[in-house]
Design a protein around this motif. Structure first.
Motif, PDB file in Angstrom:
ATOM      1  N   SER A  15      -5.680   8.001   2.604  1.00  0.00           N
ATOM      2  CA  SER A  15      -4.625   7.020   2.326  1.00  0.00           C
ATOM      3  C   SER A  15      -4.856   5.769   3.169  1.00  0.00           C
ATOM      4  O   SER A  15      -5.482   5.825   4.230  1.00  0.00           O
ATOM      5  N   ARG A  17      -2.757   1.946   4.196  1.00  0.00           N
ATOM      6  CA  ARG A  17      -1.605   1.063   4.058  1.00  0.00           C
ATOM      7  C   ARG A  17      -1.757  -0.078   5.050  1.00  0.00           C
ATOM      8  O   ARG A  17      -2.384   0.060   6.100  1.00  0.00           O
ATOM      9  N   CYS A  18      -1.179  -1.198   4.692  1.00  0.00           N
ATOM     10  CA  CYS A  18      -1.146  -2.364   5.565  1.00  0.00           C
ATOM     11  C   CYS A  18       0.311  -2.725   5.804  1.00  0.00           C
ATOM     12  O   CYS A  18       1.122  -2.685   4.882  1.00  0.00           O
ATOM     13  N   ASP A  19       0.628  -3.059   7.047  1.00  0.00           N
ATOM     14  CA  ASP A  19       1.928  -3.664   7.320  1.00  0.00           C
ATOM     15  C   ASP A  19       1.651  -5.112   7.709  1.00  0.00           C
ATOM     16  O   ASP A  19       0.546  -5.611   7.478  1.00  0.00           O
ATOM     17  N   HIS A  24      -3.806   0.664   8.454  1.00  0.00           N
ATOM     18  CA  HIS A  24      -3.723   2.072   8.846  1.00  0.00           C
ATOM     19  C   HIS A  24      -4.492   2.897   7.813  1.00  0.00           C
ATOM     20  O   HIS A  24      -4.160   2.852   6.627  1.00  0.00           O
ATOM     21  N   ALA A  52      -2.080  -3.485  -2.562  1.00  0.00           N
ATOM     22  CA  ALA A  52      -1.720  -2.231  -3.227  1.00  0.00           C
ATOM     23  C   ALA A  52      -2.821  -1.744  -4.164  1.00  0.00           C
ATOM     24  O   ALA A  52      -2.885  -0.563  -4.496  1.00  0.00           O
ATOM     25  N   TRP A  63     -10.950  -3.205  -2.020  1.00  0.00           N
ATOM     26  CA  TRP A  63      -9.862  -3.942  -2.650  1.00  0.00           C
ATOM     27  C   TRP A  63     -10.506  -4.858  -3.687  1.00  0.00           C
ATOM     28  O   TRP A  63     -11.027  -5.927  -3.347  1.00  0.00           O
TER      29      TRP A  63
END
Length: 92
Positions: A15, A17-19, A24, A52, A63
């Motif tokens: 998995s 994810r980006c904040d 991460h 996403a 990406w």
């Protein structure tokens, strides 16, 4: 002769994810690699929609809408994208 045995499934990303500040990446063995987002200017400038749309492979992350590829090896070794500038320096 000694050989280094690596279970590649443990290093495969499961998995991503980006904040607002960090990328991460969770690996198959549960380890989470967190790096500053400014290390990857394309990710930092991307829209949430672009972020996403991520593709995972056994050895990295892609990406397609922003043409960014990161290898798991590069993340583990702490490699930044060429030209990555810390936010404090970029503001000067």
């Amino acid at each position: 002769m000694n050989t280094l045995e690596i279970d590649l499934e443990r290093l495969e990303p499961v998995s991503v994810r980006c904040d607002a500040s960090y990328l991460h990446v969770t690996l198959g063995d549960g380890v989470i690699i967190t790096t500053p987002l400014w290390w990857y200017p394309r990710l930092l400038a991307a829209t949430p929609e672009d972020l996403a749309q991520v593709e995972l492979s056994p050895f990295g992350i892609h990406w397609p809408t922003i043409d960014e590829d990161l290898s798991i090896t590069g993340l583990i070794e702490g490699r930044k994208a060429p030209g990555a500038t810390p936010p404090a320096e970029a503001a000067e």
